[in-house]
Design a protein around this motif. Structure first.
Motif, PDB file in Angstrom:
ATOM      1  N   TYR A 149       0.954  -1.225   0.126  1.00 44.50           N
ATOM      2  CA  TYR A 149       0.123   0.108   0.054  1.00 44.50           C
ATOM      3  C   TYR A 149       0.849   1.414   0.154  1.00 44.50           C
ATOM      4  N   ASN A 150       0.391   2.307  -0.634  1.00 45.62           N
ATOM      5  CA  ASN A 150       1.070   3.566  -0.677  1.00 45.62           C
ATOM      6  C   ASN A 150       0.277   4.877  -0.788  1.00 45.62           C
ATOM      7  N   SER A 151       0.866   5.957  -0.582  1.00 45.66           N
ATOM      8  CA  SER A 151       0.313   6.996  -0.744  1.00 45.66           C
ATOM      9  C   SER A 151       0.541   8.078  -2.126  1.00 45.66           C
ATOM     10  N   GLU A 152       1.053   7.319  -3.187  1.00 46.51           N
ATOM     11  CA  GLU A 152       1.155   7.905  -4.021  1.00 46.51           C
ATOM     12  C   GLU A 152       0.256   7.441  -5.311  1.00 46.51           C
ATOM     13  N   LYS A 153       0.266   6.448  -5.837  1.00 48.80           N
ATOM     14  CA  LYS A 153      -0.606   5.954  -6.794  1.00 48.80           C
ATOM     15  C   LYS A 153      -0.892   4.639  -7.038  1.00 48.80           C
ATOM     16  N   PRO A 154      -1.972   3.988  -7.607  1.00 48.62           N
ATOM     17  CA  PRO A 154      -2.217   2.715  -7.492  1.00 48.62           C
ATOM     18  C   PRO A 154      -1.139   1.961  -8.303  1.00 48.62           C
ATOM     19  N   ILE A 197       5.267   7.718   6.497  1.00 51.56           N
ATOM     20  CA  ILE A 197       4.258   7.865   5.265  1.00 51.56           C
ATOM     21  C   ILE A 197       3.856   9.215   5.253  1.00 51.56           C
ATOM     22  N   GLN A 198       3.208   9.721   6.405  1.00 54.09           N
ATOM     23  CA  GLN A 198       2.533  10.931   6.505  1.00 54.09           C
ATOM     24  C   GLN A 198       3.472  12.060   5.997  1.00 54.09           C
ATOM     25  N   THR A 199       4.952  11.716   6.488  1.00 58.11           N
ATOM     26  CA  THR A 199       5.958  13.131   6.193  1.00 58.11           C
ATOM     27  C   THR A 199       6.706  12.732   4.990  1.00 58.11           C
ATOM     28  N   GLY A 200       6.370  11.793   4.278  1.00 61.42           N
ATOM     29  CA  GLY A 200       7.170  11.635   2.903  1.00 61.42           C
ATOM     30  C   GLY A 200       8.665  10.821   3.086  1.00 61.42           C
ATOM     31  N   GLU A 219      -5.330   5.617   6.555  1.00 62.79           N
ATOM     32  CA  GLU A 219      -5.697   6.851   6.502  1.00 62.79           C
ATOM     33  C   GLU A 219      -4.675   7.647   5.644  1.00 62.79           C
ATOM     34  N   VAL A 220      -3.414   7.461   5.642  1.00 66.41           N
ATOM     35  CA  VAL A 220      -2.211   8.087   5.057  1.00 66.41           C
ATOM     36  C   VAL A 220      -1.603   7.366   3.712  1.00 66.41           C
ATOM     37  N   ALA A 221      -2.313   6.261   3.450  1.00 69.58           N
ATOM     38  CA  ALA A 221      -1.657   5.470   2.204  1.00 69.58           C
ATOM     39  C   ALA A 221      -3.049   4.797   1.587  1.00 69.58           C
ATOM     40  N   LYS A 222      -3.858   5.599   0.476  1.00 68.13           N
ATOM     41  CA  LYS A 222      -5.147   5.388  -0.033  1.00 68.13           C
ATOM     42  C   LYS A 222      -4.839   4.466  -1.209  1.00 68.13           C
ATOM     43  N   TYR A 223      -3.692   3.746  -1.665  1.00 66.26           N
ATOM     44  CA  TYR A 223      -3.799   2.863  -2.365  1.00 66.26           C
ATOM     45  C   TYR A 223      -3.475   1.396  -2.068  1.00 66.26           C
ATOM     46  N   TYR A 224      -4.070   0.381  -2.069  1.00 70.10           N
ATOM     47  CA  TYR A 224      -3.780  -0.933  -1.436  1.00 70.10           C
ATOM     48  C   TYR A 224      -3.635  -1.958  -2.701  1.00 70.10           C
ATOM     49  N   THR A 225      -2.758  -2.560  -3.187  1.00 77.03           N
ATOM     50  CA  THR A 225      -2.606  -3.478  -4.151  1.00 77.03           C
ATOM     51  C   THR A 225      -2.508  -4.912  -3.956  1.00 77.03           C
ATOM     52  N   LEU A 226      -3.579  -5.692  -4.079  1.00 71.38           N
ATOM     53  CA  LEU A 226      -3.638  -6.961  -3.587  1.00 71.38           C
ATOM     54  C   LEU A 226      -2.899  -8.129  -4.416  1.00 71.38           C
ATOM     55  N   ASP A 227      -1.403  -7.743  -4.321  1.00 73.63           N
ATOM     56  CA  ASP A 227      -0.494  -8.760  -4.960  1.00 73.63           C
ATOM     57  C   ASP A 227      -0.148  -9.995  -4.170  1.00 73.63           C
ATOM     58  N   GLN A 228      -0.413  -9.941  -2.737  1.00 70.46           N
ATOM     59  CA  GLN A 228      -0.376 -10.945  -1.827  1.00 70.46           C
ATOM     60  C   GLN A 228       0.996 -11.871  -1.980  1.00 70.46           C
ATOM     61  N   HIS A 229       1.892 -11.144  -1.897  1.00 74.94           N
ATOM     62  CA  HIS A 229       3.494 -11.518  -2.143  1.00 74.94           C
ATOM     63  C   HIS A 229       4.070 -12.491  -0.983  1.00 74.94           C
ATOM     64  N   LEU A 230       3.398 -12.081  -0.032  1.00 75.32           N
ATOM     65  CA  LEU A 230       3.782 -13.014   1.292  1.00 75.32           C
ATOM     66  C   LEU A 230       2.493 -13.678   2.085  1.00 75.32           C
ATOM     67  N   ILE A 231       2.521 -14.816   2.591  1.00 74.69           N
ATOM     68  CA  ILE A 231       1.726 -15.224   3.462  1.00 74.69           C
ATOM     69  C   ILE A 231       2.451 -15.855   4.393  1.00 74.69           C
ATOM     70  N   VAL A 232       2.906 -15.120   5.481  1.00 74.16           N
ATOM     71  CA  VAL A 232       3.981 -15.548   6.570  1.00 74.16           C
ATOM     72  C   VAL A 232       3.221 -15.732   7.827  1.00 74.16           C
ATOM     73  N   PRO A 233       3.326 -16.955   8.376  1.00 72.13           N
ATOM     74  CA  PRO A 233       2.690 -17.377   9.629  1.00 72.13           C
ATOM     75  C   PRO A 233       3.346 -16.590  10.829  1.00 72.13           C
ATOM     76  N   GLU A 234       2.829 -16.285  11.678  1.00 71.18           N
ATOM     77  CA  GLU A 234       2.978 -15.611  12.679  1.00 71.18           C
ATOM     78  C   GLU A 234       3.355 -16.823  14.169  1.00 71.18           C
ATOM     79  N   VAL A 235       4.398 -16.729  14.793  1.00 68.31           N
ATOM     80  CA  VAL A 235       4.594 -17.865  15.857  1.00 68.31           C
ATOM     81  C   VAL A 235       4.538 -17.328  17.124  1.00 68.31           C
ATOM     82  N   LEU A 236       4.027 -18.197  18.185  1.00 70.02           N
ATOM     83  CA  LEU A 236       3.973 -18.026  19.557  1.00 70.02           C
ATOM     84  C   LEU A 236       5.121 -18.760  20.202  1.00 70.02           C
TER      85      LEU A 236
END
Length: 324
Positions: A149-154, A197-200, A219-236
């Motif tokens: 996601y980013n603040s600049e462009k799709p 992101i807010q300050t560039g 709120e500060v990065a209005k473009y979200y691209t669903l490229d789904q590059h990572l499906i990383v598990p979290e660990v306890l």
């Protein structure tokens, strides 16, 4: 750092008067906010442990990075200052070799594929690898699929990433992944992303729906691209020092409660993911779904070549890819 930890511990003790009645109080860290699925799951685990030990062992959950950011809390867990810790696999990449493989871009075909791998023999092998690093791996939680996601462009193609600055976890694999896509990787703590992101300072970051939403990054990065590059598990994980203080019977209770918290986390995760996506879309974020992933995947060859060097890791990659 020490002052932050002590402040958090005292705050937790003051808020949880019941904890003083316990013989053992296990302090658990999470960077996510109260109500987040991982926090909810560890709280449920704590309730199981307290019930099954007749109140002898309690778990205090310090959410919202009260005990520090993930990199710092890993070290504190190794030293036994923190007893339990929920961490994304990424920050472990430079510590535990085996975690690098499940952090590779596009190693998992889907969330279901990730579950089959991590719930089976391969997942158990990776958990066992934590013990050589003063940690005990207890269970895996979901981290969803991560997208840019980013603040600049799709971003609609790999070419759109050229020259953009993206925050990544402090992990060599994440840095190399972004670099391989033609963008500039900027490792930094999660808590600094919003203002950066807010300050560039950076153009954007990459994460899953709930993190993108709960952090306010949308709120500060209005473009979200669903490229789904990572499906990383979290660990306890649990501190080996804290683990060794428990009797074998109590160790089994903790391990079993951790395993039983997994379906609780997954159910909460699915609900939270849908809720977060809806909130973000309602806020007017432009979500880019029509994206050709093949060039992204092809660009990852040098990342695999660099990080999958030993025969053991190559075998692990092959076994994961062969899992149906």
């Amino acid at each position: 750092m020490k002052h932050t930890i002590l402040a958090g511990l005292f705050a937790g003790t003051a808020l949880t008067g019941a904890a003083t009645a316990c013989e053992v109080t296990l302090r658990s860290s999470d960077t996510h906010p109260e109500g987040y699925p991982t926090v909810t799951a560890v709280e449920a685990m704590g309730e199981m442990i307290e019930e099954r030990t007749d109140g002898r062992i309690c778990v205090e959950v310090f959410h919202s990075a009260q005990l520090g950011q993930e990199k710092d809390t890993i070290e504190q867990t190794q030293f036994g200052v923190i007893d339990l810790n929920r961490v994304s696999m990424g920050p472990f990449n430079n510590i535990i070799e085996e975690t690098q493989v499940v952090s590779l871009p596009y190693i998992f075909r889907s969330v279901d594929h990730m579950h089959k791998v991590m719930d089976g023999e391969i997942g158990d092998e990776i958990l066992a690898a934590f013990e050589d690093h003063d940690l005990v791996g207890l269970a895996y939680y979901d981290g969803g699929s991560r997208s840019f996601y980013n603040s600049e462009k799709p971003i609609q193609s790999i070419d759109d990433l050229a020259g953009m600055k993206f925050r990544v976890m402090q992990s060599d694999i994440f840095v190399d992944m972004v670099d391989a896509l033609g963008a500039n990787a900027t490792p930094m703590p999660y808590g600094e992303v919003y203002s950066s992101i807010q300050t560039g300072v950076i153009d954007g970051a990459e994460n899953n729906w709930p993190s993108y939403e709960s952090s306010g990054h949308y709120e500060v990065a209005k473009y979200y691209t669903l490229d789904q590059h990572l499906i990383v598990p979290e660990v306890l994980v649990m501190s080996k020092m804290s683990w060794d203080k428990l009797s074998p019977e109590d160790q089994e209770i903790v391990r079993q409660a951790a395993k039983e918290s997994v379906p609780i986390m997954r159910e909460a995760w699915q609900a939270r993911e849908a809720e977060s996506e809806q909130l973000v879309r309602d806020a007017g974020v432009e979500v880019i779904t029509d994206i050709e992933k093949t060039p992204f995947m092809d660009a990852m060859k040098p990342v695999y070549d660099k990080h999958v060097t030993s025969e053991a890791l190559k075998d692990l990659v092959s076994r994961i890819q062969a899992t149906e």
